[in-house]
Design a protein around this motif. Structure first.
Motif, mmCIF file in Angstrom:
data_model
loop_
_atom_site.group_PDB
_atom_site.id
_atom_site.type_symbol
_atom_site.label_atom_id
_atom_site.label_comp_id
_atom_site.label_asym_id
_atom_site.label_seq_id
_atom_site.Cartn_x
_atom_site.Cartn_y
_atom_site.Cartn_z
ATOM 1 N N VAL A 147 0.855 -1.186 0.000
ATOM 2 C CA VAL A 147 0.000 0.000 0.000
ATOM 3 C C VAL A 147 0.894 1.239 0.000
ATOM 4 C CG1 VAL A 147 -1.715 1.297 1.341
ATOM 5 C CG2 VAL A 147 -1.905 -1.178 1.128
ATOM 6 N N GLY A 148 0.656 2.136 -0.977
ATOM 7 C CA GLY A 148 1.504 3.318 -1.125
ATOM 8 C C GLY A 148 0.784 4.613 -0.784
ATOM 9 N N GLY A 149 -0.464 4.530 -0.357
ATOM 10 C CA GLY A 149 -1.193 5.745 0.015
ATOM 11 C C GLY A 149 -1.955 6.371 -1.131
ATOM 12 N N LYS A 151 -4.128 5.987 -5.102
ATOM 13 C CA LYS A 151 -5.329 5.282 -5.556
ATOM 14 C C LYS A 151 -5.045 3.848 -6.016
ATOM 15 C CE LYS A 151 -4.775 7.291 -10.158
ATOM 16 N NZ LYS A 151 -3.422 6.737 -10.144
ATOM 17 N N ASP A 152 -3.864 3.617 -6.596
ATOM 18 C CA ASP A 152 -3.624 2.334 -7.270
ATOM 19 C C ASP A 152 -3.702 1.150 -6.312
ATOM 20 O OD1 ASP A 152 -3.160 4.079 -9.305
ATOM 21 O OD2 ASP A 152 -1.028 3.669 -9.507
ATOM 22 N N SER A 153 -2.974 1.244 -5.205
ATOM 23 C CA SER A 153 -2.973 0.092 -4.304
ATOM 24 C C SER A 153 -4.337 -0.100 -3.652
ATOM 25 C CB SER A 153 -1.867 0.235 -3.251
ATOM 26 O OG SER A 153 -1.640 1.563 -2.903
ATOM 27 N N ILE A 178 0.004 6.888 4.741
ATOM 28 C CA ILE A 178 -0.162 5.491 4.290
ATOM 29 C C ILE A 178 -0.813 4.674 5.404
ATOM 30 C CG2 ILE A 178 0.968 3.422 3.406
ATOM 31 C CD1 ILE A 178 3.165 5.109 2.233
ATOM 32 N N THR A 216 10.775 1.062 -6.286
ATOM 33 C CA THR A 216 9.838 -0.076 -6.306
ATOM 34 C C THR A 216 10.599 -1.403 -6.317
ATOM 35 O OG1 THR A 216 8.227 1.304 -7.418
ATOM 36 C CG2 THR A 216 7.837 -1.059 -7.500
ATOM 37 N N PHE A 237 1.814 -6.037 -6.034
ATOM 38 C CA PHE A 237 1.991 -4.605 -6.275
ATOM 39 C C PHE A 237 0.867 -4.099 -7.165
ATOM 40 C CE2 PHE A 237 5.818 -2.727 -4.431
ATOM 41 C CZ PHE A 237 6.252 -3.827 -3.724
ATOM 42 N N SER A 238 0.839 -2.804 -7.378
ATOM 43 C CA SER A 238 -0.267 -2.179 -8.120
ATOM 44 C C SER A 238 0.297 -1.268 -9.197
ATOM 45 C CB SER A 238 -1.146 -1.379 -7.159
ATOM 46 O OG SER A 238 -1.576 -2.212 -6.117
ATOM 47 N N ASN A 239 1.138 -1.844 -10.033
ATOM 48 C CA ASN A 239 1.776 -1.045 -11.087
ATOM 49 C C ASN A 239 1.011 -1.241 -12.391
ATOM 50 O OD1 ASN A 239 3.731 -0.322 -9.219
ATOM 51 N ND2 ASN A 239 4.837 -2.213 -9.583
ATOM 52 N N LYS A 261 8.604 0.054 -11.846
ATOM 53 C CA LYS A 261 7.170 -0.237 -11.826
ATOM 54 C C LYS A 261 6.727 -0.869 -13.148
ATOM 55 C CE LYS A 261 4.340 2.838 -10.326
ATOM 56 N NZ LYS A 261 3.728 4.193 -10.235
ATOM 57 N N SER A 311 -1.946 10.887 -3.843
ATOM 58 C CA SER A 311 -0.908 10.431 -4.776
ATOM 59 C C SER A 311 0.220 11.451 -4.858
ATOM 60 C CB SER A 311 -1.522 10.237 -6.166
ATOM 61 O OG SER A 311 -2.645 9.404 -6.090
ATOM 62 N N LYS A 333 1.992 14.836 -10.293
ATOM 63 C CA LYS A 333 1.070 13.803 -9.812
ATOM 64 C C LYS A 333 -0.303 14.406 -9.527
ATOM 65 C CE LYS A 333 1.733 9.980 -8.124
ATOM 66 N NZ LYS A 333 2.045 8.555 -8.167
HETATM 67 N N1 LIG Z 1 5.866 2.958 1.221
HETATM 68 C C1 LIG Z 1 5.417 1.942 0.483
HETATM 69 N N2 LIG Z 1 5.298 0.708 1.006
HETATM 70 C C2 LIG Z 1 4.867 -0.329 0.272
HETATM 71 N N3 LIG Z 1 4.511 -0.225 -1.019
HETATM 72 C C3 LIG Z 1 4.593 0.981 -1.590
HETATM 73 C C4 LIG Z 1 5.058 2.132 -0.892
HETATM 74 N N4 LIG Z 1 5.032 3.197 -1.732
HETATM 75 C C5 LIG Z 1 4.576 2.730 -2.904
HETATM 76 N N5 LIG Z 1 4.297 1.403 -2.815
HETATM 77 C C6 LIG Z 1 3.780 0.542 -3.874
HETATM 78 O O1 LIG Z 1 4.548 0.768 -5.034
HETATM 79 C C7 LIG Z 1 3.721 0.818 -6.169
HETATM 80 C C8 LIG Z 1 3.899 2.135 -6.852
HETATM 81 O O2 LIG Z 1 3.509 3.211 -6.019
HETATM 82 P P1 LIG Z 1 2.538 4.348 -6.518
HETATM 83 O O3 LIG Z 1 2.854 5.550 -5.721
HETATM 84 O O4 LIG Z 1 2.508 4.444 -7.981
HETATM 85 O O5 LIG Z 1 1.103 3.728 -6.153
HETATM 86 P P2 LIG Z 1 -0.040 4.230 -5.260
HETATM 87 O O6 LIG Z 1 0.516 5.022 -4.142
HETATM 88 O O7 LIG Z 1 -0.863 3.053 -4.873
HETATM 89 O O8 LIG Z 1 -0.934 5.071 -6.288
HETATM 90 P P3 LIG Z 1 -0.735 6.503 -7.008
HETATM 91 O O9 LIG Z 1 -0.231 6.194 -8.386
HETATM 92 O O10 LIG Z 1 -2.085 7.076 -6.987
HETATM 93 O O11 LIG Z 1 0.267 7.269 -6.205
HETATM 94 C C9 LIG Z 1 2.314 0.533 -5.714
HETATM 95 O O12 LIG Z 1 2.087 -0.840 -5.856
HETATM 96 C C10 LIG Z 1 2.341 0.896 -4.254
HETATM 97 O O13 LIG Z 1 1.449 0.136 -3.525
#
Ligand SMILES: Nc1ncnc2c1ncn2[C@@H]1O[C@H](COP(=O)(O)OP(=O)(O)OP(=O)(O)O)[C@@H](O)[C@H]1O
Ligand SMILES: CC(=O)N[C@H]1[C@@H](OP(=O)(O)OP(=O)(O)OC[C@H]2O[C@@H](n3ccc(=O)[nH]c3=O)[C@H](O)[C@@H]2O)O[C@H](CO)[C@@H](O)[C@@H]1O[C@H](C)C(=O)N[C@@H](C)C(=O)N[C@@H](CCC(=O)O)C(=O)O
Length: 452
Positions: A147-149, A151-153, A178, A216, A237-239, A261, A311, A333
């Motif tokens: 979870v990255g905080g 929308k994707d995750s 987060i 990532t 992951f949510s890439n 990613k 994001s 972003k």
């Molecule tokens: N601190 C973190 N710990 C674990 N996973 C992370 C962390 N930061 C990012 N990720 C993961 O890395 C990937 C890329 O992060 P990214 O910021 O693109 O995604 P997000 O925060 O879910 O969505 P958004 O694109 O809206 O920011 C995602 O799968 C996210 O869950």
């Protein structure tokens, strides 16, 4: 350090040793430049003490070696010395190849911005012996969902929930934002801590090379270690698909800020994990088949996270968040997420998330122009492809709710006439592609839940 960091005098970057303490869950990754001080990065996985049978303990050590190699990129980049030295047992060819791939490509933006040519220069020494294939460990069916905080995750969390996959929400670092998003999922929480070697910040202040690293890839290697320790069989992951496309720089070619990613990284890393670490440990990105626009549409289908997610990367500095609010409203972003959500969300809801209407702010034109590659290249940030941004703008320019807003009106008047109508359709961009590593049964359920 009171003197300059004399990177030109450094001959070698050394992978000194790795340690794991099963009683505390603490991993220590040790590096050095030449005979300089040890640089120690510490990662702590919650759930200790860990009781590991011999097969799992051996897999944990292989995962730790992978993490040691991948996380070394933060330190290597400070000097980019001519030699790399791996102490202890030598690397095999496949492991050295993966490390080279991650360093060469993951440091692509760093190299471009620092005017360096890294291709062919990064050599991980290795021997010719090939290790035995990884064993099946009998891991329990459970996903560690990163979870990255943003929308994707959160889209992934909800998709896995709908598919009935048992999961925990996992995040690395101390971000309160987060934490709040993870708590809002209602899932079991796993917060992994990570501290970079403090000397790195000192080096940065005294002239070390600096720039973007493939974070990532580091997070992926941490979660693989965590999955083995906790005895579970999936790291999710949510890439999205769009992450595989970089910025096109005149005279240079493609430079991808978010290379780790992308699909090339996921394929190489996922295959290595299953082939060399544990045969039943699956690493995949749940959103790989989808564009940013498809993910934005899916996110808009629930308002569960509206008051929690962000994001905007200003929230995510390791030395403390620097936001004035959850959305700064001025960075790529913020621009992109506003634009991508706008076609799929009622306007008042989007404005209440951001607290303003970015598309009615004429002084933000340059930021939005970069997203559509108009007079500028795509920003070095995690934003969708230019064709997605153009299609989103076009959809808004035909929408009564949006078409009079300053930047939408300007797009319709100045930019849209230069583009063919077929380039501007949103619908084709919402179609998934069949390029992913998602387990087959889960893919069927996911495809159905994303369909309109
Ligand atoms: N601190 C973190 N710990 C674990 N996973 C992370 C962390 N930061 C990012 N990720 C993961 O890395 C990937 C890329 O992060 P990214 O910021 O693109 O995604 P997000 O925060 O879910 O969505 P958004 O694109 O809206 O920011 C995602 O799968 C996210 O869950
Ligand atoms: C939050 C952010 O955007 N940070 C980038 C920024 O770093 P900054 O100095 O402003 O702050 P910190 O992140 O706190 O870093 C402090 C220093 O530490 C170095 N460092 C940090 C993390 C790490 O794992 N290794 C490190 O060596 C860093 O270089 C700083 O000197 O600018 C940096 C230089 O361009 C970026 O590298 C920082 O990016 C972070 C590593 C980060 O986490 N960024 C994500 C928000 C991010 O960009 N995610 C990408 C994924 C790209 C990928 O390939 O994985 C995305 O979502 O597109």
């Amino acid at each position: 350090m009171n003197t300059v960091f004399d990177r030109g005098a450094i001959r070698a970057f050394r992978f000194v040793r790795r340690e794991f303490h099963a009683k505390t869950g603490e991993a220590r990754l040790v590096y050095a430049f030449d005979d300089g001080p040890e640089l120690i990065e510490v990662v702590r996985i919650p759930g200790a003490p860990f009781e590991l049978d011999p097969d799992r303990a051996a897999a944990v050590d292989r995962a730790l070696r992978l993490l040691h190699l991948v996380a070394g990129v933060s330190y290597y980049k400070a000097a980019v010395p001519p030699a790399i030295v791996v102490e202890g047992e030598p690397l095999d060819a496949a492991t050295a190849a993966l490390a080279t791939l991650v360093y060469e490509n993951g440091l692509g933006e760093f190299a471009y911005r620092n005017g360096l040519e890294l291709r062919g220069r990064i050599v991980f020494p290795h021997v010719g012996t090939e290790p035995a294939p990884a064993p099946v460990l009998g891991l329990a069916p459970h996903a560690l969902t990163a979870v990255g905080g943003g929308k994707d995750s959160l889209v992934s969390v909800e998709a896995l929930r709908a598919a009935g996959v048992a999961q925990s929400a996992v995040w690395i670092g101390g971000s309160q934002l987060i934490h709040a998003c993870a708590a809002r999922t209602g899932l079991p929480l796993v917060n992994i801590t990570r501290s970079l070697a403090p000397e790195l910040f000192d080096y940065n202040r005294h002239g070390a090379l600096n720039g973007h690293i493939p974070v990532t890839a580091v997070n992926s290697a941490i979660l693989v270690l965590a999955a083995l320790l906790r005895g579970v069989d999936q790291v999710v992951f949510s890439n999205e698909r769009s992450a595989s496309y970089g910025s096109l720089i005149e005279g240079t070619g493609e430079v991808n800020h978010q290379w780790s990613k992308g699909w090339a990284f996921e394929q190489a890393f996922g295959a290595y994990v299953a082939g060399r670490i544990a045969a039943d440990l699956k690493y995949y990105s749940l959103l790989r088949p989808f564009s940013e626009l498809a993910v934005a549409r899916q996110f808009a289908r629930t308002d569960r996270y509206d008051a929690h997610f962000s994001s905007c990367n200003r929230n995510f500095h390791i030395l403390g968040a620097r936001p004035t609010s959850r959305w700064c409203g001025q960075c790529p972003k913020c621009h992109f997420v506003f634009l991508a959500l706008a076609p799929f969300m009622p306007k008042p809801r989007l404005m209440s998330i951001f607290g303003r209407n970015l598309l009615d702010e004429p002084n933000q034109a340059a930021g939005f122009d970069a997203l559509i590659e108009y007079r500028d290249h795509k920003p070095f940030e995690c934003v969708g492809e230019a064709r997605e941004s153009r299609a989103a703008f076009a959809a808004l320019s035909w929408s009564p709710a949006w078409r009079e807003d300053a930047l939408v009106e300007r797009f319709a008047r100045e930019i849209r006439p230069q583009l063919g109508r077929e380039e501007l359709a949103v619908e084709p961009l919402l179609e998934p592609v069949d390029e992913h590593r998602i387990p087959p049964a889960l893919w069927e359920s996911l495809r159905a839940s994303f369909a309109a």
